[in-house]
Motif scaffolding. Structure first.
Motif, PDB file in Angstrom:
ATOM      1  N   ARG A  28       0.260   4.422   9.051  1.00 16.71           N
ATOM      2  CA  ARG A  28      -0.404   3.483   9.969  1.00 16.71           C
ATOM      3  C   ARG A  28       0.375   2.177  10.157  1.00 16.71           C
ATOM      4  N   PHE A  29       1.576   2.071   9.556  1.00 15.76           N
ATOM      5  CA  PHE A  29       2.393   0.866   9.694  1.00 15.76           C
ATOM      6  C   PHE A  29       3.551   1.145  10.641  1.00 15.76           C
ATOM      7  N   ASP A  30       3.695   0.292  11.656  1.00 21.73           N
ATOM      8  CA  ASP A  30       4.812   0.384  12.607  1.00 21.73           C
ATOM      9  C   ASP A  30       6.024  -0.306  11.988  1.00 21.73           C
ATOM     10  N   ARG A  31       7.141   0.408  11.887  1.00 17.32           N
ATOM     11  CA  ARG A  31       8.320  -0.139  11.210  1.00 17.32           C
ATOM     12  C   ARG A  31       8.894  -1.350  11.928  1.00 17.32           C
ATOM     13  N   LYS A  32       8.594  -1.554  13.197  1.00 19.74           N
ATOM     14  CA  LYS A  32       9.177  -2.666  13.958  1.00 19.74           C
ATOM     15  C   LYS A  32       8.303  -3.918  13.957  1.00 19.74           C
ATOM     16  N   LEU A  33       7.093  -3.793  13.461  1.00 14.81           N
ATOM     17  CA  LEU A  33       6.184  -4.943  13.452  1.00 14.81           C
ATOM     18  C   LEU A  33       6.272  -5.679  12.121  1.00 14.81           C
ATOM     19  N   ARG A  34       5.721  -6.891  12.123  1.00 16.42           N
ATOM     20  CA  ARG A  34       5.660  -7.702  10.903  1.00 16.42           C
ATOM     21  C   ARG A  34       4.235  -7.649  10.361  1.00 16.42           C
ATOM     22  N   TYR A  35       4.129  -7.523   9.027  1.00 20.54           N
ATOM     23  CA  TYR A  35       2.817  -7.335   8.410  1.00 20.54           C
ATOM     24  C   TYR A  35       2.584  -8.382   7.314  1.00 20.54           C
ATOM     25  N   ARG A  36       1.310  -8.682   7.148  1.00 19.20           N
ATOM     26  CA  ARG A  36       0.883  -9.592   6.079  1.00 19.20           C
ATOM     27  C   ARG A  36      -0.493  -9.137   5.611  1.00 19.20           C
ATOM     28  N   ARG A  37      -0.612  -8.874   4.334  1.00 17.53           N
ATOM     29  CA  ARG A  37      -1.867  -8.430   3.709  1.00 17.53           C
ATOM     30  C   ARG A  37      -2.446  -7.183   4.385  1.00 17.53           C
ATOM     31  N   GLY A  38      -1.559  -6.294   4.833  1.00 19.81           N
ATOM     32  CA  GLY A  38      -1.984  -5.027   5.413  1.00 19.81           C
ATOM     33  C   GLY A  38      -2.330  -5.104   6.889  1.00 19.81           C
ATOM     34  N   GLN A  39      -2.141  -6.253   7.534  1.00 14.40           N
ATOM     35  CA  GLN A  39      -2.454  -6.399   8.956  1.00 14.40           C
ATOM     36  C   GLN A  39      -1.213  -6.867   9.701  1.00 14.40           C
TER      37      GLN A  39
END
Length: 662
Positions: A591-602
């Motif tokens: 469910r994680f897009d490798r091109k996006l930036r994430y913080r605390r699972g969002q």
């Protein structure tokens, strides 16, 4: 909360003249205290300065007719100037002459319309913010030291001798002179001997355990007040220095400590003038700079109405040296919070000082409280002292001052690395469009790894990828931490791989970075040895064989009586176990897009930064980073600092909630 202070302008022209005279008088008093040569005129001059300052405090605070009090102060300072002239001190005499000029100007510019007198109201306990107590009392009188004048030697009558005419008369004259010299030496020795102490009575017989021959005598009311006030004084100092939350503790938990501090301040105020009069001596009594005492006297003075209460804290500051970082930090910590309306006057006096430590304290507090004027900010753009410039840059950025670009150019060309780092923080606060470019350039320069987390806070997608590539080349703890802040999805496999690194610090940093990005809440318990001292970079001229790290108890105790080691402390930290993270990523990685930036699972957005700032148990430094991140991502600025009381932090977060989209 206590009644409001009398409604008069603390920045009025006549008050400014009084403040300048106040600073000049204290400068002369410090010279008298530091003078080592005995002089019969210095102690009387110090007494005149003390009474002159009391009259000035009466004028500041309305405890007497202000015009009359200024005249009395002028008279006392003039009398002190006469004594210094007799003492042969032309430089100090010139300073007191300037002080007299300021007092004359204060008299001339004193308004001819009536000024409201002091307000009276019953004392009220503080709530969740610091109180300002108005107490009916006399102005606090300072006590300046002066070199002691040695007592005169006892007078011994001179020996009258006739001119000898024979050898027998010469022999008799020589014998008389020897006897005279012997008697004079004996007289001097007797004068130097201490007085004979009376014989002490034999000790009374001790009563058997659990019994007493007679009850102890009742203590006086003053002794009772001093005991309780001293206890409150020490508690305020302890809480002020140690009220920051411990690792893994909720920042709201410190409110209980803040309420204890407020209750202790209320108690000192309720104990009245006797307690307040002992604050300065208790702080001055320390054999070395004690941050707890310095904070306590500054905080209590800042919560009592009156210019004299803050003057006590100023004298303590100068006694132990504003250039000492320990002293400056404790004093500035209290002044950032104190509600006394004369705090700006004190800071302005320090800002006008030629001493670098004083100016640094003033800029730190004035900038923290938003009291720097546009003229001040313009002047600080050209500041030469590195320590002051470091403190000025965030204030320039928060005010969005027009000279910020000029200040940034000077900062990046500065040889001091702290100045360069402060410039990067200022660019983040100001949401500068070139913040990421400047941070990436600094990472390639002398600042090196100190820049990486700062770059992650302001990073764009290409900057996040650059940080990832740098971590792959050189996987240091700071590089790993920066990748966690940047949060690029494709960094997760690389971070999981670093959980198997040989360096323990890198493994722990990788676990923390994964937790910051994914919010998996995978934690582990680690043990910390009790009372272990960190290594100190001090060169020992006589080094002993290396024993590794030692405990404080072992360092200070007799080798034959070392206390037990004690149990280890347990700390909860993000897991650094590769198997757990691989299992989590295999289950949830889809469910994680490798091109996006994430913080605390969002997927990252400013609302996530605000959530972390509000809800998570983070260090004070991480919370300040989050504030700069919010400023960068929103282009807005609202003052917030973990040093503030919890109630003020909550209020600032509520303002941020209206700015950050949900």
């Amino acid at each position: 909360m206590a009644a409001e202070v009398a409604n008069f302008d603390a920045g009025a022209p006549w008050v400014k003249h009084l403040e300048r005279a106040h600073g000049l008088i204290h400068a002369v008093a410090r010279f008298i205290e530091e003078e080592s040569e005995p002089n019969a005129h210095l102690a009387p001059a110090a007494r005149k300065l003390e009474s002159g300052l009391v009259a000035m405090y009466n004028a500041f605070d309305g405890r007497a007719d202000r015009g009359t009090a200024i005249g009395v102060a002028h008279g006392r300072v003039w009398e002190a100037a006469i004594l210094l002239a007799r003492a042969g001190l032309p430089r100090e005499l010139a300073v007191l002459r300037d002080a007299c000029g300021e007092l004359v100007a204060a008299e001339e510019r004193f308004p001819r319309v009536p000024i409201a007198g002091r307000s009276t109201a019953p004392l009220r306990a503080g709530s969740d913010r610091l109180p300002l107590h108005v107490i009916e009392r006399a102005s606090l009188a300072p006590s300046f030291r002066a070199p002691e004048v040695p007592a005169p030697e006892p007078e011994v009558p001179e020996l009258a001798l006739h001119e000898p005419k024979t050898f027998e008369e010469l022999k008799a004259a020589a014998e008389a002179m020897r006897q005279f010299v012997k008697e004079r030496a004996k007289a001097r020795l007797d004068a130097s001997k201490p007085a004979v102490k009376p014989e002490e009575p034999p000790p009374e017989e001790e009563a058997p355990p659990g019994f007493a021959f007679a009850p102890e005598a009742a203590i006086s009311e003053d002794t009772f007040i001093r005991r309780w006030a001293r206890s409150c004084f020490e508690e305020i100092g302890m809480l002020g220095v140690q009220r920051a939350p411990l690792p893994s503790d909720d920042w709201r938990a410190c409110q209980s400590l803040e309420l204890r501090m407020i209750a202790a301040i209320d108690a000192v105020a309720a104990l009245g003038p006797t307690a307040i009069a002992h604050l300065e001596p208790w702080a001055m009594d320390a054999p070395a700079a004690d941050p707890m005492r310095i904070f306590a006297v500054a905080m209590i003075g800042g919560c009592l109405e009156g210019r004299d209460a803050l003057a006590c804290a100023e004298r303590v500051l100068f006694r132990f040296g504003p250039g000492d970082p320990v002293v400056a930090e404790a004093f500035a910590s209290a002044m950032k919070l104190a509600p006394n309306p004369f705090v700006p006057n004190v800071m302005r006096a320090l800002y006008a000082s030629s001493e670098r430590g004083c100016r640094a304290i003033a800029v730190e507090v004035l900038g923290y409280r938003g009291w720097l004027t546009p003229a001040d900010l313009e002047e600080l753009c050209e500041e030469e002292e590195a320590r002051v410039f470091v403190l000025a840059l965030p204030a320039l950025a928060a005010a969005r001052h027009g000279s910020l670009e000029r200040a940034l150019a000077r900062a990046f060309a500065h040889e001091n690395l702290d100045v360069q780092a402060a410039a990067l923080d200022a660019m983040a606060i100001a949401a500068h469009p070139r913040a990421a470019l400047a941070a990436r350039a600094a990472a390639e320069g002398a600042l090196g790894e100190r820049t990486l987390v700062r770059l992650a806070i302001v990073a764009r997608e290409d900057d996040a990828r650059w940080l990832l590539e740098r971590m792959r080349r050189t996987p240091t703890p700071l590089a790993v931490e920066a990748v966690g802040w940047a949060g690029l999805g494709e960094a997760v496999p690389a971070l999981i791989k670093l959980l198997e690194a040989e360096d323990e610090d890198v493994r722990l940093a990788a676990g923390a970075a994964l937790d910051r990005m994914l919010g998996a809440n995978l934690v582990q318990q680690i043990e910390i040895a009790p009372e272990v001292l960190d290594d100190v970079a001090v060169v020992d001229p006589n080094p002993e064989p290396a024993r590794g790290r030692v405990s404080l108890a072992e360092l200070v105790s007799n080798p034959r009586d070392v206390p037990p080691v004690g149990s280890k402390d347990t700390l909860e930290v993000p897991s650094a176990e590769p198997e757990r993270w691989r299992a989590y990523w295999a289950e949830h990685g889809g469910r994680f897009d490798r091109k996006l930036r994430y913080r605390r699972g969002q997927a990252y957005s400013p609302s996530v930064s605000l959530y972390e700032l509000d809800r998570l148990t983070l260090s004070a430094e991480d919370r300040r980073r989050l504030l700069r991140e919010l400023a960068t991502r929103t282009g807005k600025w609202v003052h917030f600092d973990p040093h503030d009381f919890v109630a003020d932090q909550v209020k600032a977060l509520q303002i941020w909630e209206g700015i950050v989209p949900g």
